[in-house]
Structures are given as structure tokens and as C-alpha cells.
Design a protein around this motif. Structure first.
Motif, mmCIF file in Angstrom:
data_model
loop_
_atom_site.group_PDB
_atom_site.id
_atom_site.type_symbol
_atom_site.label_atom_id
_atom_site.label_comp_id
_atom_site.label_asym_id
_atom_site.label_seq_id
_atom_site.Cartn_x
_atom_site.Cartn_y
_atom_site.Cartn_z
ATOM 1 N N LYS A 101 -105.160 33.030 -61.778
ATOM 2 C CA LYS A 101 -105.949 34.217 -61.421
ATOM 3 C C LYS A 101 -106.579 34.850 -62.657
ATOM 4 C CE LYS A 101 -104.170 36.660 -58.231
ATOM 5 N NZ LYS A 101 -103.308 37.608 -57.447
ATOM 6 N N GLN A 102 -105.852 34.851 -63.770
ATOM 7 C CA GLN A 102 -106.390 35.457 -64.996
ATOM 8 C C GLN A 102 -107.253 34.484 -65.799
ATOM 9 O OE1 GLN A 102 -102.881 36.655 -67.165
ATOM 10 N NE2 GLN A 102 -102.532 34.640 -68.065
ATOM 11 N N GLY A 103 -107.237 33.208 -65.404
ATOM 12 C CA GLY A 103 -108.103 32.225 -66.050
ATOM 13 C C GLY A 103 -107.587 31.658 -67.349
ATOM 14 N N TRP A 104 -106.283 31.818 -67.601
ATOM 15 C CA TRP A 104 -105.696 31.257 -68.823
ATOM 16 C C TRP A 104 -104.192 31.113 -68.651
ATOM 17 C CZ3 TRP A 104 -102.133 31.509 -72.689
ATOM 18 C CH2 TRP A 104 -102.396 30.794 -73.861
ATOM 19 N N GLY A 105 -103.666 30.025 -69.147
ATOM 20 C CA GLY A 105 -102.222 29.838 -69.104
ATOM 21 C C GLY A 105 -101.834 28.492 -69.673
ATOM 22 N N ARG A 106 -100.572 28.392 -70.040
ATOM 23 C CA ARG A 106 -100.023 27.157 -70.589
ATOM 24 C C ARG A 106 -98.680 26.859 -69.931
ATOM 25 N NH1 ARG A 106 -104.510 27.080 -72.097
ATOM 26 N NH2 ARG A 106 -105.327 26.943 -74.229
ATOM 27 N N ILE A 107 -98.553 25.667 -69.376
ATOM 28 C CA ILE A 107 -97.289 25.218 -68.808
ATOM 29 C C ILE A 107 -96.897 23.922 -69.509
ATOM 30 C CG2 ILE A 107 -96.070 24.436 -66.736
ATOM 31 C CD1 ILE A 107 -97.996 26.163 -65.094
ATOM 32 N N ILE A 108 -95.687 23.884 -70.005
ATOM 33 C CA ILE A 108 -95.205 22.717 -70.747
ATOM 34 C C ILE A 108 -93.869 22.279 -70.159
ATOM 35 C CG2 ILE A 108 -94.457 21.860 -73.002
ATOM 36 C CD1 ILE A 108 -96.182 24.251 -74.170
ATOM 37 N N PHE A 109 -93.762 21.008 -69.843
ATOM 38 C CA PHE A 109 -92.507 20.421 -69.390
ATOM 39 C C PHE A 109 -91.899 19.623 -70.547
ATOM 40 C CE2 PHE A 109 -94.537 21.321 -65.420
ATOM 41 C CZ PHE A 109 -93.529 21.432 -64.466
ATOM 42 N N VAL A 110 -90.645 19.894 -70.837
ATOM 43 C CA VAL A 110 -89.941 19.102 -71.844
ATOM 44 C C VAL A 110 -89.292 17.924 -71.118
ATOM 45 C CG1 VAL A 110 -88.161 19.065 -73.619
ATOM 46 C CG2 VAL A 110 -89.561 21.127 -73.289
ATOM 47 N N SER A 111 -89.956 16.781 -71.209
ATOM 48 C CA SER A 111 -89.441 15.554 -70.608
ATOM 49 C C SER A 111 -88.630 14.813 -71.673
ATOM 50 C CB SER A 111 -90.600 14.704 -70.068
ATOM 51 O OG SER A 111 -90.145 13.501 -69.514
ATOM 52 N N SER A 112 -88.794 13.522 -71.789
ATOM 53 C CA SER A 112 -88.043 12.730 -72.756
ATOM 54 C C SER A 112 -88.603 11.322 -72.803
ATOM 55 C CB SER A 112 -86.563 12.671 -72.356
ATOM 56 O OG SER A 112 -85.857 11.711 -73.116
ATOM 57 N N GLU A 113 -88.383 10.645 -73.930
ATOM 58 C CA GLU A 113 -88.719 9.221 -73.971
ATOM 59 C C GLU A 113 -87.899 8.444 -72.949
ATOM 60 O OE1 GLU A 113 -86.363 6.931 -75.196
ATOM 61 O OE2 GLU A 113 -84.919 8.365 -75.986
ATOM 62 N N PHE A 119 -78.247 17.160 -61.411
ATOM 63 C CA PHE A 119 -79.285 16.802 -62.379
ATOM 64 C C PHE A 119 -80.670 17.110 -61.830
ATOM 65 C CE2 PHE A 119 -76.161 15.082 -65.022
ATOM 66 C CZ PHE A 119 -76.713 14.560 -66.185
ATOM 67 N N TYR A 120 -80.892 16.805 -60.562
ATOM 68 C CA TYR A 120 -82.208 17.056 -59.973
ATOM 69 C C TYR A 120 -82.508 18.557 -59.899
ATOM 70 C CZ TYR A 120 -86.293 16.452 -56.998
ATOM 71 O OH TYR A 120 -87.577 16.471 -56.499
ATOM 72 N N SER A 121 -81.503 19.334 -59.478
ATOM 73 C CA SER A 121 -81.694 20.780 -59.371
ATOM 74 C C SER A 121 -81.982 21.399 -60.734
ATOM 75 C CB SER A 121 -80.456 21.442 -58.757
ATOM 76 O OG SER A 121 -80.271 21.016 -57.436
ATOM 77 N N THR A 122 -81.277 20.936 -61.754
ATOM 78 C CA THR A 122 -81.417 21.521 -63.085
ATOM 79 C C THR A 122 -82.663 21.022 -63.798
ATOM 80 O OG1 THR A 122 -78.996 21.617 -63.255
ATOM 81 C CG2 THR A 122 -80.255 21.882 -65.287
ATOM 82 N N ASN A 123 -82.857 19.730 -63.814
ATOM 83 C CA ASN A 123 -83.910 19.137 -64.640
ATOM 84 C C ASN A 123 -85.280 19.118 -63.980
ATOM 85 O OD1 ASN A 123 -81.672 18.647 -66.204
ATOM 86 N ND2 ASN A 123 -81.952 16.442 -66.336
ATOM 87 N N VAL A 124 -85.312 19.140 -62.650
ATOM 88 C CA VAL A 124 -86.593 19.016 -61.947
ATOM 89 C C VAL A 124 -86.948 20.293 -61.181
ATOM 90 C CG1 VAL A 124 -87.950 17.659 -60.304
ATOM 91 C CG2 VAL A 124 -86.223 16.525 -61.723
ATOM 92 N N LEU A 125 -86.087 20.694 -60.259
ATOM 93 C CA LEU A 125 -86.429 21.825 -59.402
ATOM 94 C C LEU A 125 -86.587 23.125 -60.165
ATOM 95 C CD1 LEU A 125 -84.430 21.394 -56.065
ATOM 96 C CD2 LEU A 125 -86.899 21.245 -56.445
ATOM 97 N N SER A 126 -85.855 23.303 -61.255
ATOM 98 C CA SER A 126 -86.022 24.536 -62.032
ATOM 99 C C SER A 126 -87.468 24.664 -62.504
ATOM 100 C CB SER A 126 -85.068 24.556 -63.227
ATOM 101 O OG SER A 126 -85.357 23.505 -64.141
ATOM 102 N N GLY A 127 -88.028 23.591 -63.019
ATOM 103 C CA GLY A 127 -89.411 23.619 -63.486
ATOM 104 C C GLY A 127 -90.419 23.763 -62.362
ATOM 105 N N VAL A 128 -90.099 23.165 -61.222
ATOM 106 C CA VAL A 128 -90.976 23.301 -60.057
ATOM 107 C C VAL A 128 -91.037 24.765 -59.618
ATOM 108 C CG1 VAL A 128 -91.213 22.740 -57.609
ATOM 109 C CG2 VAL A 128 -90.661 20.935 -59.258
ATOM 110 N N ARG A 129 -89.877 25.389 -59.491
ATOM 111 C CA ARG A 129 -89.829 26.792 -59.041
ATOM 112 C C ARG A 129 -90.572 27.710 -60.013
ATOM 113 N NH1 ARG A 129 -84.062 25.707 -58.238
ATOM 114 N NH2 ARG A 129 -83.647 25.398 -56.015
ATOM 115 N N LEU A 130 -90.293 27.554 -61.293
ATOM 116 C CA LEU A 130 -90.912 28.452 -62.262
ATOM 117 C C LEU A 130 -92.418 28.234 -62.344
ATOM 118 C CD1 LEU A 130 -87.949 28.989 -62.938
ATOM 119 C CD2 LEU A 130 -88.527 28.830 -65.369
ATOM 120 N N SER A 131 -92.846 26.992 -62.289
ATOM 121 C CA SER A 131 -94.286 26.713 -62.343
ATOM 122 C C SER A 131 -94.993 27.251 -61.108
ATOM 123 C CB SER A 131 -94.513 25.201 -62.458
ATOM 124 O OG SER A 131 -93.931 24.693 -63.631
ATOM 125 N N ARG A 132 -94.388 27.077 -59.955
ATOM 126 C CA ARG A 132 -94.987 27.565 -58.714
ATOM 127 C C ARG A 132 -95.204 29.067 -58.772
ATOM 128 N NH1 ARG A 132 -91.475 25.348 -54.417
ATOM 129 N NH2 ARG A 132 -90.105 27.052 -54.999
#
Length: 265
Positions: A130-142, A109-122
Motif C-alpha cells: 500500500k505504501q509502495g515500498w518494502g523489503r521481505i527476506i527469507f533466511v533459507s539455507s544451502e 519444523f514446518y510450523s517454525t521454519n515455514v509457516l512463521s514466515g508465511v504468517r508474517l509476510s501475509r
């Protein structure tokens, strides 16, 4: 209000089905080039066909990769080195009891739900900054705010999504890159339908009716008293991905039907 992402590249993890597919479809409607990512080729192909059926002129790319692993992330980076929009949607869930969940499942669960987003965001945030624009969105949950007693491992990882997104927003302060999280409540996805299939057979209800009954019984604080449709959740993510959301960052935005009974968040 026109949400226009023409010329932008949007990577959506876990977009072969469910909320991820809904977000990918919504982004395609804005003119973005959408990268559909899934673990299996047939799933990616079906997702792209689904999007094209709704958006005939959609600009799509498909990548087959298991983003719960470092090798899978590297495969995505090789295929799509840069992106303007990143939606960290990949996630798994179940309703196993806390006392039956082994260490291996917590790690999964940690590798899939957390680390995947960490790796991709990093990886992708560096170019965005560097380009001065971007959007990062995490799909969390209630479930990341009100941890359910029957989904503790899931809730813990979704709480971690909120922590990462809020901290990363601060790390990227002043760069033009926004980082936010959305908190869906129970949503009528393939995953929820599969979880409720046995209950629907026993009750004789349709899957839709069983999902709504699940909300009423398991999430009684819900104000809408039903499961949300995928598109209702996707709409919020698409707005956050657009240039119109430029003053929203570091936020946890609920699209939970009012399940979490608080005045804030």
C-alpha cells in the motif's frame, strides 16, 4: 556505498541469537528501528544489550512471542502492526536420522521454519504494498538446494522457504516490495556450536576449529573451507533490506562459502 534505513521499521524473527541477532545488529547500524523477537524475555533482553553495546544509539523494540504459533504471530502484530522490512529468520535444525524422525517433529519444523514466515509476510506485505515500498527476506539455507542426507526435514523446510519467497515476489510484482531469500552455508552460530560441542570435547579442538573441521568433512565442496562468521551472512541481508537493492527481487542469493557447486543460484 551508504546503507541508510533511517525512519524504517525492521522486524527480524528469531533475532535473540545467531544469524538473526547478527542481522538485527546490522540493521540497527543503518538507522532502522529494529524489532527484536524471541520466545523468552531474557533472550530478547540479552540480544538488545548486545546490539546496544555495538550501536549505542540503536533504536530497538523487544517483543516476546513464539512465532511458530498463530497466537505468537498475533502477539507480534498487536505490538508492531506495520513494518517496512521483514526478515524471516526464525528456524530450527538438528541432525536426526530420517528413520527416527516422527510426524510431530516434521510438523514442528514446518510450523517454525515455514509457516512463521508465511504468517508474517501475509500480514506485513499488505501495508508495504500500500505504501509502495518494502523489503521481505527469507533466511533459507544451502541445505534447501542440496538436501543433506542427515538433515532431510530441515532441508525440506528450507526448500519451501525458497518456493514461498519466489512466488511471493511474483505476487507483489510492481508494488515496490521486493522479496528475496539468502542461502547461508555452515555459520559459526550458537546453534552450530551446541551441535558440535561433544565432538569438540572428544577431539580437543576449540569450537571454532571444530566448526571448520565440520565444514571440511561434511561440506567438502566449500570453497572457503571454513564456517562463515555471522556478520558475513548478515551483511548480505542488510544490503537486501536497503533501498540500494531495488532491482533485486525473486532471487535466491548464496552466502554459503561456495558449498553449492553450481554456476547459478
Amino acid at each position: 556505498m551508504k546503507l541508510d534505513l533511517t525512519g524504517k521499521v525492521a522486524v527480524v524473527s528469531g533475532s535473540a541469537s545467531g544469524i538473526g541477532l547478527g542481522i538485527a545488529t546490522g540493521l540497527a547500524k543503518t538507522g532502522a528501528t529494529v524489532v527484536v523477537v524471541g520466545r523468552k524475555q531474557d533472550g530478547v533482553t540479552r540480544a538488545m544489550e548486545s546490539i546496544t553495546a555495538q550501536v549505542p544509539d540503536a533504536a530497538l523494540r523487544g517483543v516476546v512471542a513464539d512465532l511458530a504459533t498463530a497466537d505468537g504471530a498475533d502477539a507480534l502484530f498487536a505490538a508492531v502492526p506495520e513494518a517496512d522490512v521483514l526478515v524471516n529468520n526464525l528456524g530450527i535444525f538438528n541432525d536426526n536420522d530420517f528413520f527416527t524422525v516422527p510426524d510431530s517433529e516434521w510438523t514442528q519444523f514446518y510450523s517454525t521454519n515455514v509457516l512463521s514466515g508465511v504468517r508474517l509476510s501475509r500480514h506485513y506485505a499488505a501495508t508495504m504494498a500500500k505504501q509502495g515500498w518494502g523489503r521481505i527476506i527469507f533466511v533459507s539455507s544451502e541445505s534447501g538446494v542440496a538436501i543433506p542426507g542427515d538433515m532431510i526435514n530441515y532441508g525440506v523446510t528450507k526448500a519451501a522457504n525458497l518456493a514461498v519467497s519466489h512466488g511471493l515476489a511474483k505476487r507483489l510484482a510492481g508494488t515496490g516490495v521486493t522479496v528475496n531469500a539468502i542461502l547461508p552455508g555452515p555459520t559459526f552460530t550458537d546453534g552450530l556450536q551446541a551441535m558440535l560441542a561433544d565432538a569438540a570435547k572428544q577431539s580437543g579442538r576449540s569450537l571454532r576449529d571444530q566448526a571448520d573441521e565440520f565444514v571440511k568433512s561434511s561440506r567438502p565442496s566449500s570453497i572457503i573451507q571454513r564456517a562463515a562468521d555471522v556478520e558475513e551472512v548478515a551483511n548480505l541481508a542488510v544490503y537486501l533490506a536497503s533501498p540500494l537493492s531495488s532491482a533485486t527481487t525473486g532471487a535466491a542469493l548464496r552466502v554459503d562459502g561456495g558449498v553449492v557447486d553450481t554456476l547459478t543460484m
